[in-house]
Each structure stands twice: as structure tokens, then as C-alpha cells.
Design a protein around this motif. Structure first.
Motif, PDB file in Angstrom:
ATOM      1  N   SER A  39       0.805  -1.215   0.000  1.00  0.00           N
ATOM      2  CA  SER A  39       0.000   0.000   0.000  1.00  0.00           C
ATOM      3  C   SER A  39       0.839   1.267   0.000  1.00  0.00           C
ATOM      4  CB  SER A  39      -0.938   0.001   1.197  1.00  0.00           C
ATOM      5  OG  SER A  39      -0.181   0.039   2.385  1.00  0.00           O
ATOM      6  N   PRO A  42       0.799   3.335  -3.743  1.00  0.00           N
ATOM      7  CA  PRO A  42      -0.311   4.245  -4.054  1.00  0.00           C
ATOM      8  C   PRO A  42      -0.265   5.532  -3.232  1.00  0.00           C
ATOM      9  CG  PRO A  42      -1.124   2.006  -3.832  1.00  0.00           C
ATOM     10  CD  PRO A  42       0.308   1.992  -3.406  1.00  0.00           C
ATOM     11  N   GLN A  43       0.095   5.420  -1.958  1.00  0.00           N
ATOM     12  CA  GLN A  43       0.200   6.612  -1.116  1.00  0.00           C
ATOM     13  C   GLN A  43       1.295   7.544  -1.605  1.00  0.00           C
ATOM     14  OE1 GLN A  43       0.530   5.671   3.053  1.00  0.00           O
ATOM     15  NE2 GLN A  43      -1.331   4.443   3.048  1.00  0.00           N
ATOM     16  N   GLU A 122      -7.022   4.217   3.447  1.00  0.00           N
ATOM     17  CA  GLU A 122      -7.017   3.646   2.108  1.00  0.00           C
ATOM     18  C   GLU A 122      -7.764   2.332   2.121  1.00  0.00           C
ATOM     19  OE1 GLU A 122      -3.299   0.805   1.339  1.00  0.00           O
ATOM     20  OE2 GLU A 122      -2.846   2.920   1.167  1.00  0.00           O
ATOM     21  N   GLU A 123      -8.275   1.970   0.961  1.00  0.00           N
ATOM     22  CA  GLU A 123      -8.936   0.681   0.818  1.00  0.00           C
ATOM     23  C   GLU A 123      -8.903   0.269  -0.642  1.00  0.00           C
ATOM     24  OE1 GLU A 123     -12.844   1.284   2.352  1.00  0.00           O
ATOM     25  OE2 GLU A 123     -13.559   2.302   0.564  1.00  0.00           O
ATOM     26  N   ARG A 124      -8.906  -1.017  -0.842  1.00  0.00           N
ATOM     27  CA  ARG A 124      -8.911  -1.576  -2.190  1.00  0.00           C
ATOM     28  C   ARG A 124     -10.285  -1.342  -2.807  1.00  0.00           C
ATOM     29  NH1 ARG A 124     -10.484  -6.171  -4.479  1.00  0.00           N
ATOM     30  NH2 ARG A 124      -9.364  -6.860  -6.327  1.00  0.00           N
ATOM     31  N   PRO A 131      -5.527  -3.593 -10.293  1.00  0.00           N
ATOM     32  CA  PRO A 131      -5.573  -3.231  -8.869  1.00  0.00           C
ATOM     33  C   PRO A 131      -5.747  -1.713  -8.711  1.00  0.00           C
ATOM     34  CG  PRO A 131      -3.779  -4.764  -9.285  1.00  0.00           C
ATOM     35  CD  PRO A 131      -4.337  -4.368 -10.625  1.00  0.00           C
ATOM     36  N   THR A 132      -6.709  -1.335  -7.893  1.00  0.00           N
ATOM     37  CA  THR A 132      -7.013   0.073  -7.664  1.00  0.00           C
ATOM     38  C   THR A 132      -7.208   0.289  -6.170  1.00  0.00           C
ATOM     39  OG1 THR A 132      -8.125   0.158  -9.807  1.00  0.00           O
ATOM     40  CG2 THR A 132      -8.576   1.968  -8.294  1.00  0.00           C
ATOM     41  N   ILE A 133      -6.618   1.357  -5.664  1.00  0.00           N
ATOM     42  CA  ILE A 133      -6.689   1.710  -4.250  1.00  0.00           C
ATOM     43  C   ILE A 133      -7.311   3.096  -4.126  1.00  0.00           C
ATOM     44  CG2 ILE A 133      -5.346   2.122  -2.140  1.00  0.00           C
ATOM     45  CD1 ILE A 133      -5.129  -0.763  -3.066  1.00  0.00           C
ATOM     46  N   GLN A 134      -8.252   3.249  -3.196  1.00  0.00           N
ATOM     47  CA  GLN A 134      -8.769   4.576  -2.868  1.00  0.00           C
ATOM     48  C   GLN A 134      -7.997   5.080  -1.661  1.00  0.00           C
ATOM     49  OE1 GLN A 134     -13.045   6.064  -2.803  1.00  0.00           O
ATOM     50  NE2 GLN A 134     -12.667   5.646  -0.644  1.00  0.00           N
ATOM     51  N   VAL A 135      -7.336   6.208  -1.830  1.00  0.00           N
ATOM     52  CA  VAL A 135      -6.569   6.828  -0.758  1.00  0.00           C
ATOM     53  C   VAL A 135      -7.345   8.065  -0.307  1.00  0.00           C
ATOM     54  CG1 VAL A 135      -4.369   7.906  -0.122  1.00  0.00           C
ATOM     55  CG2 VAL A 135      -4.391   5.995  -1.733  1.00  0.00           C
ATOM     56  N   TRP A 161       1.949   3.234 -10.230  1.00  0.00           N
ATOM     57  CA  TRP A 161       0.681   3.558  -9.590  1.00  0.00           C
ATOM     58  C   TRP A 161       0.358   4.984  -9.993  1.00  0.00           C
ATOM     59  CZ3 TRP A 161      -2.636   0.421  -7.062  1.00  0.00           C
ATOM     60  CH2 TRP A 161      -2.158  -0.836  -6.693  1.00  0.00           C
TER      61      TRP A 161
END
Length: 175
Positions: A39, A42-43, A122-124, A131-135, A161
Motif C-alpha cells: 500500500s 499508491p500513497q 485507504e482501501e482496495r 488493482p485500484t486503491i482509494q486513498v 501507480w
């Protein structure tokens, strides 16, 4: 009745054992899930995007902003852009003119102006091809804080990312 022991050749026994263990290993193989370091990328992309935004580095922003196909700023050569344009007729991504890209990034930078920020979660994102992450980010501005600004960060085919979406309406509404 007397039983007779069946003799097998050592080579065949070893081959049978090797095949059986290979098949069992293949069935019992575990797929490792994302580790704690997964993680971070993405951050970091969100942090780099926010820093470029505040620094009005539109070229830097365009290299971090994009889709699963790649960065929006990767316009390619004239020849490459020709093929992208043809591909866009069939659902691909067309080239963006450098001037248009700079105007878009300037508009985003104006909305995201901040004095500080803090990543708060954050969450997937389920159901995506890549693969996508919401930050989620809290943006501190001069007079207020906009809480929980969602950034969608997608893993591109090139392994980067990239910030795919920022909820600018959330920022403009003040959270």
C-alpha cells in the motif's frame, strides 16, 4: 497362497514420486496477498501528485495522473500519436495535446491548493480490471480543512501507480 512381490525399477519409482510431488505442490501452492508494503506505492503517488500540484509542476502531475493504460502525459511521438488516434476509434485512449494537458493540470492544481495534507486511510476498490486503491486525504488549507478527499490510484500496465481520479467536487464543496 503365496504372494509374490512385484519388482519395480528404481528409475520409474523416482519418476512417479517426482510427478506426484509436483502435482501436489501445484495444488497446494498459496497465492500471497498484498503485504504491508504493497500500500505504500499508491500513497507515494498521491503524495507526489499533491507536491507537484502545489509546486505547479504540470509536467510532473501529468506523469503521475493517468489510467491503467499509462500516464496521461505520455503523449508519445507524432507517429505514436497517430496510432493512438486510430486505436481510440476502437476504444483505446487517444493522444492529448500538451497544451490541453497543461490546462487540465493547472485547473486541478488550483483546486487542490493546500498548506499541508495528511493521508487518513485507504482501501482496495473491488471489481476493477487492474488493482485500484482509494486513498483518503485531509487537505489543510489556509482557513479550513477538507476531510476525506478520495483519490483513486490504479496500477498501470507499466507497473506505475497512477492517480486516476480526484474528487474535485468534494474539495470545492469544502468537504
Amino acid at each position: 497362497m503365496e504372494r509374490t512381490a512385484r519388482k519395480t525399477r528404481p528409475g520409474i519409482r523416482m519418476l512417479g514420486t517426482a510427478l506426484a510431488s509436483t502435482m501436489l505442490w501445484g495444488c497446494a501452492q498459496q497465492v500471497a496477498g498484498p503485504g504491508p508494503m504493497a500500500s505504500v506505492a499508491p500513497q507515494l503517488s498521491v503524495e507526489r501528485f499533491l507536491q507537484a500540484s502545489n509546486g505547479r509542476d504540470y509536467d510532473g502531475m501529468s506523469r503521475i495522473f493517468g489510467t491503467a493504460e499509462g500516464p496521461l502525459g505520455d503523449t508519445g511521438s507524432t507517429f505514436g500519436c497517430f496510432f493512438k488516434k486510430i486505436g481510440s476509434w476502437f476504444g483505446g485512449q487517444s493522444c492529448v495535446r500538451r497544451q490541453d494537458l497543461e490546462i487540465r493540470m493547472a485547473a486541478i492544481a488550483n483546486i487542490l491548493t493546500h498548506s499541508d495534507y495528511r493521508i487518513v486511510g485507504e482501501e482496495r476498490v473491488p471489481g476493477r480490471d487492474r488493482p485500484t486503491i482509494q486513498v483518503l486525504v485531509d487537505l489543510m488549507r489556509r482557513n479550513d480543512t477538507v476531510r476525506g478527499v478520495p483519490f483513486l490510484v490504479v496500477s498501470s500496465v507499466g507497473g506505475q501507480w497512477l492517480v486516476e481520479f480526484v474528487d474535485l467536487e468534494h474539495v470545492m464543496a469544502g468537504g
